[in-house]
Design a protein around this motif. Structure first.
Motif, PDB file in Angstrom:
ATOM      1  N   ALA A  14       0.826  -1.206   0.000  1.00 47.92           N
ATOM      2  CA  ALA A  14       0.000   0.000   0.000  1.00 47.92           C
ATOM      3  C   ALA A  14       0.863   1.259   0.000  1.00 47.92           C
ATOM      4  O   ALA A  14       0.565   2.233  -0.698  1.00 47.92           O
ATOM      5  CB  ALA A  14      -0.945   0.004   1.204  1.00 47.92           C
ATOM      6  N   LEU A  15       1.933   1.246   0.782  1.00 51.51           N
ATOM      7  CA  LEU A  15       2.846   2.389   0.813  1.00 51.51           C
ATOM      8  C   LEU A  15       3.516   2.593  -0.541  1.00 51.51           C
ATOM      9  O   LEU A  15       3.618   3.714  -1.034  1.00 51.51           O
ATOM     10  CB  LEU A  15       3.901   2.196   1.903  1.00 51.51           C
ATOM     11  N   HIS A  16       3.974   1.501  -1.139  1.00 52.53           N
ATOM     12  CA  HIS A  16       4.632   1.575  -2.449  1.00 52.53           C
ATOM     13  C   HIS A  16       3.667   2.125  -3.493  1.00 52.53           C
ATOM     14  O   HIS A  16       4.013   3.024  -4.271  1.00 52.53           O
ATOM     15  CB  HIS A  16       5.153   0.200  -2.856  1.00 52.53           C
ATOM     16  N   GLU A  17       2.448   1.605  -3.499  1.00 51.73           N
ATOM     17  CA  GLU A  17       1.450   2.057  -4.464  1.00 51.73           C
ATOM     18  C   GLU A  17       1.126   3.540  -4.281  1.00 51.73           C
ATOM     19  O   GLU A  17       1.026   4.294  -5.247  1.00 51.73           O
ATOM     20  CB  GLU A  17       0.177   1.227  -4.313  1.00 51.73           C
ATOM     21  N   SER A  18       0.977   3.959  -3.037  1.00 51.93           N
ATOM     22  CA  SER A  18       0.652   5.355  -2.761  1.00 51.93           C
ATOM     23  C   SER A  18       1.771   6.296  -3.192  1.00 51.93           C
ATOM     24  O   SER A  18       1.525   7.309  -3.861  1.00 51.93           O
ATOM     25  CB  SER A  18       0.356   5.531  -1.270  1.00 51.93           C
ATOM     26  N   ASP A  27       0.117  19.290  -7.243  1.00 43.56           N
ATOM     27  CA  ASP A  27       1.115  20.193  -6.692  1.00 43.56           C
ATOM     28  C   ASP A  27       1.090  20.185  -5.162  1.00 43.56           C
ATOM     29  O   ASP A  27       1.493  21.139  -4.529  1.00 43.56           O
ATOM     30  CB  ASP A  27       0.875  21.612  -7.217  1.00 43.56           C
ATOM     31  N   SER A  28       0.625  19.068  -4.596  1.00 42.85           N
ATOM     32  CA  SER A  28       0.618  18.967  -3.139  1.00 42.85           C
ATOM     33  C   SER A  28       2.039  18.701  -2.638  1.00 42.85           C
ATOM     34  O   SER A  28       2.952  18.415  -3.418  1.00 42.85           O
ATOM     35  CB  SER A  28      -0.307  17.836  -2.689  1.00 42.85           C
ATOM     36  N   VAL A  29       2.198  18.793  -1.342  1.00 38.76           N
ATOM     37  CA  VAL A  29       3.503  18.494  -0.739  1.00 38.76           C
ATOM     38  C   VAL A  29       3.925  17.078  -1.109  1.00 38.76           C
ATOM     39  O   VAL A  29       5.078  16.836  -1.473  1.00 38.76           O
ATOM     40  CB  VAL A  29       3.444  18.674   0.792  1.00 38.76           C
ATOM     41  N   MET A  30       2.999  16.134  -1.041  1.00 42.86           N
ATOM     42  CA  MET A  30       3.344  14.742  -1.350  1.00 42.86           C
ATOM     43  C   MET A  30       3.730  14.559  -2.819  1.00 42.86           C
ATOM     44  O   MET A  30       4.643  13.796  -3.125  1.00 42.86           O
ATOM     45  CB  MET A  30       2.192  13.790  -0.985  1.00 42.86           C
ATOM     46  N   HIS A  31       3.053  15.238  -3.722  1.00 47.28           N
ATOM     47  CA  HIS A  31       3.426  15.145  -5.133  1.00 47.28           C
ATOM     48  C   HIS A  31       4.862  15.634  -5.334  1.00 47.28           C
ATOM     49  O   HIS A  31       5.666  14.982  -6.005  1.00 47.28           O
ATOM     50  CB  HIS A  31       2.478  15.967  -6.017  1.00 47.28           C
ATOM     51  N   ARG A  32       5.164  16.781  -4.739  1.00 47.77           N
ATOM     52  CA  ARG A  32       6.516  17.338  -4.899  1.00 47.77           C
ATOM     53  C   ARG A  32       7.559  16.437  -4.239  1.00 47.77           C
ATOM     54  O   ARG A  32       8.637  16.226  -4.786  1.00 47.77           O
ATOM     55  CB  ARG A  32       6.571  18.757  -4.332  1.00 47.77           C
ATOM     56  N   TYR A  33       7.258  15.923  -3.054  1.00 46.60           N
ATOM     57  CA  TYR A  33       8.204  15.045  -2.356  1.00 46.60           C
ATOM     58  C   TYR A  33       8.450  13.766  -3.154  1.00 46.60           C
ATOM     59  O   TYR A  33       9.591  13.378  -3.372  1.00 46.60           O
ATOM     60  CB  TYR A  33       7.675  14.706  -0.958  1.00 46.60           C
ATOM     61  N   ALA A  34       7.384  13.123  -3.607  1.00 42.23           N
ATOM     62  CA  ALA A  34       7.511  11.841  -4.304  1.00 42.23           C
ATOM     63  C   ALA A  34       8.245  11.990  -5.642  1.00 42.23           C
ATOM     64  O   ALA A  34       8.968  11.081  -6.049  1.00 42.23           O
ATOM     65  CB  ALA A  34       6.138  11.221  -4.521  1.00 42.23           C
ATOM     66  N   ARG A  35       8.088  13.123  -6.307  1.00 45.98           N
ATOM     67  CA  ARG A  35       8.801  13.328  -7.574  1.00 45.98           C
ATOM     68  C   ARG A  35      10.309  13.355  -7.375  1.00 45.98           C
ATOM     69  O   ARG A  35      11.059  13.079  -8.299  1.00 45.98           O
ATOM     70  CB  ARG A  35       8.340  14.618  -8.238  1.00 45.98           C
ATOM     71  N   GLY A  36      10.759  13.676  -6.185  1.00 42.09           N
ATOM     72  CA  GLY A  36      12.192  13.702  -5.892  1.00 42.09           C
ATOM     73  C   GLY A  36      12.767  12.350  -5.509  1.00 42.09           C
ATOM     74  O   GLY A  36      13.968  12.236  -5.285  1.00 42.09           O
ATOM     75  N   LEU A  37      11.923  11.325  -5.437  1.00 44.44           N
ATOM     76  CA  LEU A  37      12.374   9.993  -5.055  1.00 44.44           C
ATOM     77  C   LEU A  37      12.632   9.129  -6.282  1.00 44.44           C
ATOM     78  O   LEU A  37      11.888   9.206  -7.262  1.00 44.44           O
ATOM     79  CB  LEU A  37      11.310   9.303  -4.193  1.00 44.44           C
ATOM     80  N   THR A  44       4.147   5.733  -5.386  1.00 49.16           N
ATOM     81  CA  THR A  44       4.277   5.685  -6.845  1.00 49.16           C
ATOM     82  C   THR A  44       3.176   6.513  -7.496  1.00 49.16           C
ATOM     83  O   THR A  44       3.417   7.225  -8.475  1.00 49.16           O
ATOM     84  CB  THR A  44       4.231   4.232  -7.347  1.00 49.16           C
ATOM     85  N   SER A  45       1.980   6.452  -6.940  1.00 46.63           N
ATOM     86  CA  SER A  45       0.871   7.231  -7.473  1.00 46.63           C
ATOM     87  C   SER A  45       1.152   8.729  -7.359  1.00 46.63           C
ATOM     88  O   SER A  45       0.931   9.486  -8.304  1.00 46.63           O
ATOM     89  CB  SER A  45      -0.408   6.876  -6.723  1.00 46.63           C
ATOM     90  N   TYR A  46       1.646   9.153  -6.199  1.00 43.03           N
ATOM     91  CA  TYR A  46       2.006  10.565  -6.042  1.00 43.03           C
ATOM     92  C   TYR A  46       3.125  10.961  -7.004  1.00 43.03           C
ATOM     93  O   TYR A  46       3.141  12.066  -7.550  1.00 43.03           O
ATOM     94  CB  TYR A  46       2.457  10.867  -4.618  1.00 43.03           C
ATOM     95  N   GLN A  47       4.068  10.062  -7.216  1.00 42.23           N
ATOM     96  CA  GLN A  47       5.217  10.352  -8.072  1.00 42.23           C
ATOM     97  C   GLN A  47       4.802  10.544  -9.530  1.00 42.23           C
ATOM     98  O   GLN A  47       5.338  11.391 -10.226  1.00 42.23           O
ATOM     99  CB  GLN A  47       6.236   9.218  -7.966  1.00 42.23           C
ATOM    100  N   THR A  48       3.843   9.752  -9.982  1.00 38.21           N
ATOM    101  CA  THR A  48       3.513   9.743 -11.408  1.00 38.21           C
ATOM    102  C   THR A  48       2.285  10.565 -11.779  1.00 38.21           C
ATOM    103  O   THR A  48       2.072  10.850 -12.946  1.00 38.21           O
ATOM    104  CB  THR A  48       3.295   8.302 -11.896  1.00 38.21           C
TER     105      THR A  48
END
Length: 101
Positions: A61-65, A75-85, A67-71
C-alpha cells in the motif's frame, strides 16, 4: 532486530546490486538509507499527526501510494516530495515503514 532482518532479506532479493558486496555491508548501508529516507515521513505521518498516520500500512500500500504521487499530476507536498524519489527510494521507504510495528 526484526526490522533489520526483514530489510536485509528484502534488499538481497528485491534490489540485486550490480556489484556484489559483502553480505554484512549492503544491508546495513541500505537499512541506514531506508531509515534516513523514512525519517522525513514521520514529521507529518507520525503518531498524533493531523494527516494520515502510516502505522499499520502494508509495504504494498505504501509503495502504491508513493508511486501514485510520483507519477500523477498535482502540486501537493506529497506530489513534490515523491517526484524527488527514485524508484529504489520508494521501494526502500515502503519496505522500511511497512515492516515497522
Amino acid at each position: 532486530m526484526r526490522k533489520f532482518a526483514f530489510i536485509a532479506a528484502f534488499i538481497v532479493t528485491a534490489c540485486q546490486p550490480a556489484v556484489q558486496a559483502e553480505p554484512d555491508e549492503l544491508p546495513r548501508d541500505t537499512l541506514s538509507k531506508a531509515a534516513t529516507l523514512s525519517a522525513s515521513c514521520s514529521g507529518c505521518h507520525g503518531g498524533g499527526s493531523l494527516v494520515v498516520n502510516l502505522s499499520g500500512w502494508s509495504e504494498a500500500a505504501l509503495h502504491e501510494s508513493l508511486t501514485s504521487y510520483q507519477t500523477s499530476r498535482g502540486d501537493s507536498v506529497m506530489h513534490r516530495y515523491a517526484r524527488g524519489l527514485s524508484d529504489n527510494d520508494i521501494t526502500l521507504i515502503a519496505g522500511y515503514l511497512g515492516a515497522a510495528e
